[in-house]
Scaffold this motif. Structure first.
Motif, PDB file in Angstrom:
ATOM      1  N   GLY A 160      11.048  14.133  -7.387  1.00 24.93           N
ATOM      2  CA  GLY A 160      10.251  13.143  -8.109  1.00 24.93           C
ATOM      3  C   GLY A 160       9.844  12.002  -7.210  1.00 24.93           C
ATOM      4  O   GLY A 160      10.449  11.784  -6.163  1.00 24.93           O
ATOM      5  N   PRO A 161       8.830  11.225  -7.612  1.00 24.35           N
ATOM      6  CA  PRO A 161       8.319  10.162  -6.749  1.00 24.35           C
ATOM      7  C   PRO A 161       9.292   9.010  -6.551  1.00 24.35           C
ATOM      8  O   PRO A 161       9.300   8.405  -5.482  1.00 24.35           O
ATOM      9  N   VAL A 162      10.111   8.723  -7.556  1.00 31.41           N
ATOM     10  CA  VAL A 162      11.057   7.612  -7.387  1.00 31.41           C
ATOM     11  C   VAL A 162      12.085   7.976  -6.330  1.00 31.41           C
ATOM     12  O   VAL A 162      12.393   7.185  -5.426  1.00 31.41           O
ATOM     13  N   ALA A 170       9.955  -1.484   4.450  1.00 28.77           N
ATOM     14  CA  ALA A 170      10.840  -0.749   3.545  1.00 28.77           C
ATOM     15  C   ALA A 170      10.830  -1.328   2.130  1.00 28.77           C
ATOM     16  O   ALA A 170      11.349  -0.700   1.203  1.00 28.77           O
ATOM     17  N   LEU A 171      10.249  -2.483   1.967  1.00 32.82           N
ATOM     18  CA  LEU A 171      10.091  -3.029   0.622  1.00 32.82           C
ATOM     19  C   LEU A 171       9.108  -2.200  -0.210  1.00 32.82           C
ATOM     20  O   LEU A 171       8.911  -2.484  -1.388  1.00 32.82           O
ATOM     21  N   TYR A 172       8.519  -1.178   0.433  1.00 35.83           N
ATOM     22  CA  TYR A 172       7.625  -0.295  -0.324  1.00 35.83           C
ATOM     23  C   TYR A 172       8.360   0.283  -1.535  1.00 35.83           C
ATOM     24  O   TYR A 172       7.728   0.588  -2.551  1.00 35.83           O
ATOM     25  N   VAL A 220       8.534   1.518  -7.181  1.00 37.16           N
ATOM     26  CA  VAL A 220       9.218   1.529  -8.474  1.00 37.16           C
ATOM     27  C   VAL A 220       8.441   0.713  -9.501  1.00 37.16           C
ATOM     28  O   VAL A 220       8.289   1.123 -10.656  1.00 37.16           O
ATOM     29  N   ILE A 221       7.920  -0.435  -9.059  1.00 33.42           N
ATOM     30  CA  ILE A 221       7.155  -1.290  -9.992  1.00 33.42           C
ATOM     31  C   ILE A 221       5.890  -0.576 -10.449  1.00 33.42           C
ATOM     32  O   ILE A 221       5.586  -0.510 -11.650  1.00 33.42           O
ATOM     33  N   PHE A 222       5.141  -0.019  -9.493  1.00 39.67           N
ATOM     34  CA  PHE A 222       3.879   0.642  -9.856  1.00 39.67           C
ATOM     35  C   PHE A 222       4.133   1.862 -10.738  1.00 39.67           C
ATOM     36  O   PHE A 222       3.405   2.115 -11.702  1.00 39.67           O
ATOM     37  N   PHE A 226       0.821  -1.219   0.000  1.00 43.39           N
ATOM     38  CA  PHE A 226       0.000   0.000   0.000  1.00 43.39           C
ATOM     39  C   PHE A 226       0.845   1.255   0.000  1.00 43.39           C
ATOM     40  O   PHE A 226       0.493   2.258  -0.624  1.00 43.39           O
ATOM     41  N   TRP A 227       1.973   1.199   0.714  1.00 45.90           N
ATOM     42  CA  TRP A 227       2.873   2.356   0.747  1.00 45.90           C
ATOM     43  C   TRP A 227       3.411   2.630  -0.660  1.00 45.90           C
ATOM     44  O   TRP A 227       3.418   3.765  -1.122  1.00 45.90           O
ATOM     45  N   GLY A 228       3.819   1.575  -1.343  1.00 43.65           N
ATOM     46  CA  GLY A 228       4.299   1.732  -2.719  1.00 43.65           C
ATOM     47  C   GLY A 228       3.197   2.266  -3.626  1.00 43.65           C
ATOM     48  O   GLY A 228       3.429   3.151  -4.442  1.00 43.65           O
ATOM     49  N   ALA A 229       1.977   1.736  -3.443  1.00 42.68           N
ATOM     50  CA  ALA A 229       0.852   2.184  -4.275  1.00 42.68           C
ATOM     51  C   ALA A 229       0.514   3.651  -4.008  1.00 42.68           C
ATOM     52  O   ALA A 229       0.014   4.347  -4.903  1.00 42.68           O
ATOM     53  N   TRP A 230       0.783   4.134  -2.791  1.00 43.03           N
ATOM     54  CA  TRP A 230       0.470   5.519  -2.432  1.00 43.03           C
ATOM     55  C   TRP A 230       1.168   6.524  -3.338  1.00 43.03           C
ATOM     56  O   TRP A 230       0.639   7.614  -3.593  1.00 43.03           O
TER      57      TRP A 230
END
Lengths: 38, 462
Positions: B131-133, B300-302, B307-309, B34-38
């Motif tokens: 930037g988001p990355v 932290a795997l977010y 990056v994938i999303f 979810f953190w990554g998707a955010w």
């Protein structure tokens, strides 16, 4: 930045919305059922 | 007891241990997803009105935009966390815990300062300026801070393997940060240092937040705890920070807020609230099961998911150093996940001072107590005799009018939580014949530990 500049392809934003909502529903279901699996 | 029964008991015990740790990692992984998707709605909002029309020529203009977005994000998070609590039948637990401010809720209010105005605000600065990355990967250092604080504040066990995992994650963070300091990035603005500062704020804030919240999480329901933490953050933004910006800096806060009320901006902010809200509840759910350090490290795997999303939906591909940093982060996470569950099971080691037996006042159990506090009081009153988990379940069902498989599971999870936090000792176990939690499952008898007694005194539960 325009919205079209952020999303990589046509409809990407709709796909992202769908993905997020589906993931949320799955997570909520797991939260309702995980205790019984301990 | 016959040999078969002994073997069956050992298997049931080991299975329970493995499942508890497994679910701790599952919740931490959900946090990462979810953190990554955010980062998708978190970035998309900058492309919605009024933000896409802003030129950000001044620092003040950008800071105000980030502040308003962060405030709306926090409101969205709180809305979805209240929905989460309603779905889990825990809204009454929220109120029962919230009013215990002096001894319990204050820690969530303190955690909110680090998680909100520091970390979340810093993240939006990093997204906007760089930037988001970069923003996603820059915050990866947060487990170092969290694990270090947890180690010193409440002797949370950090095994050598876990420490190595954290160091590898740090290595990943450094790989991401350092090249960016010397190379050109997306923006050539001379205000770009604010973006880097935002990344550092995110790492620091989230690290400290986890450790601070951990000071109250052992005596509260984690779902409730995180909702209280966001209640505090919404209060800070809406009643303190934004009004202060308007009054003391003459910032056009009201105009900015009004301009944000359009379909796409509100939609992205609601989705940011949903992803962040669910990221947080799952993050907090993992802490009592596997500890703050491990929970944060897996969380932290977010970076991987972000990056994938971003690659899939926005065709934003990371530079080489981001990929290397991510590989190190994932590697560090796997070092932790593959540690034996027997090592991870009890995550706290109370200090000698905390192990001294405390004199307890035997106050009567009141209806207003939140469930975890009620369970601790039951165990306190049971003394050395202790109570079986099914006896506790029966008493909780009577006190709170609960019933059914869901609440059986919640009570079992709460007792696992208390055991992981070293607030209770296990004194005896048996095999369930199917009458209580499920045939073949381990039944456990608990007694309040001296550390649990001390925590009850510290948090006003005695």
């Amino acid at each position: 930045m325009k919205m079209s500049e952020f999303w990589g392809f046509e409809g990407a934003h709709l796909l992202a919305i769908a993905m997020i909502v589906i993931l949320a529903c799955i997570c909520l279901y797991m939260a309702r059922t995980w205790g019984g699996k301990l | 007891m016959g040999r078969k029964s002994t073997i069956a008991m050992e298997k049931a015990r080991a299975l329970h241990r493995r499942r508890s740790v497994k679910w701790g990692y599952i919740w931490a992984l959900w946090c990462a997803v979810f953190w990554g998707a955010w980062y998708l709605p978190g970035t998309a909002v900058w492309s919605a009105a009024p933000y896409r029309f802003m030129t950000f020529e001044t620092k003040a203009e950008f800071l105000l935009a980030a502040a308003v977005i962060t405030a709306f994000n926090a409101i969205g998070v709180l809305l979805f966390q209240l929905l989460w609590l309603a779905s889990l039948d825990k809204l009454d637990e929220y109120w029962r815990t919230l009013w215990r401010f002096r001894t319990i809720s204050k820690w969530f209010f303190l955690a909110a300062i680090f998680g909100g105005p520091c970390a979340l605000f810093g993240s939006y600065l990093a997204i906007g300026f760089i930037g988001p990355v970069f923003a996603a990967v820059a915050a990866l250092l947060y487990p170092i801070i969290g694990a270090t604080l947890a180690r010193f504040w409440y002797n949370e066990k950090i095994t050598l393997r876990a420490a190595m995992g954290i160091l590898v994650i740090v290595g990943g963070g450094v790989t991401i940060f350092v090249p960016g300091l010397f190379s050109e990035t997306a923006s050539t603005s001379d205000l770009i240092w604010i973006g880097y500062l935002g990344g550092a704020m995110a790492a620091f804030g989230w690290g400290v937040e986890g450790a601070v919240a951990g000071r109250a999480l052992d005596v509260t329901d984690p779902d409730v705890g995180i909702t209280i933490r966001f209640t505090a953050e919404v209060f800070y933004w809406v009643f303190l920070l934004l009004p202060a910006a308007a009054l003391f800096y003459d910032a056009p806060v009201i105009e900015q807020v009004q301009a944000t009320f359009n379909f796409w901006a509100i939609l992205w902010l609601l989705l940011a609230g949903l992803t962040f809200g669910f990221c947080y509840v799952t993050w907090y759910k993992s802490f009592p099961l596997i500890g703050v350090g491990r929970g944060q490290a897996i969380g932290a795997l977010y970076g991987v998911f972000a990056v994938i999303f971003l690659a899939i939906f926005a065709f934003q591909f990371p530079e080489w150093n981001f990929i290397l940093g991510l590989a190190l982060t994932v590697g560090g996470g796997f070092l932790m996940i593959t540690e034996s569950s027997e090592v991870v099971e009890v995550v706290r080691a109370p200090s000698a001072k905390q192990m001294q037996t405390s004199v307890m006042r035997h106050a009567s159990v009141t209806r207003k107590m939140h469930m975890k506090g009620f369970i601790l009081r039951l165990l306190d009153e049971a003394g050395n005799e202790g109570l079986w988990d099914h006896e506790i379940m029966k008493l909780v069902f009577e006190e709170y009018g609960r019933d059914g498989a869901y609440w059986k599971g919640e009570i079992r999870a709460t007792l696992t939580d208390l055991f992981s936090g070293a607030l209770v000792h296990e004194v005896e176990d048996d095999l369930d014949d199917g009458r209580y939690f499920g045939e073949g499952k381990i039944l456990m008898k608990f007694r309040l530990s001296p550390f649990g007694a001390a925590r009850m005194l510290e948090t006003g539960l005695a």
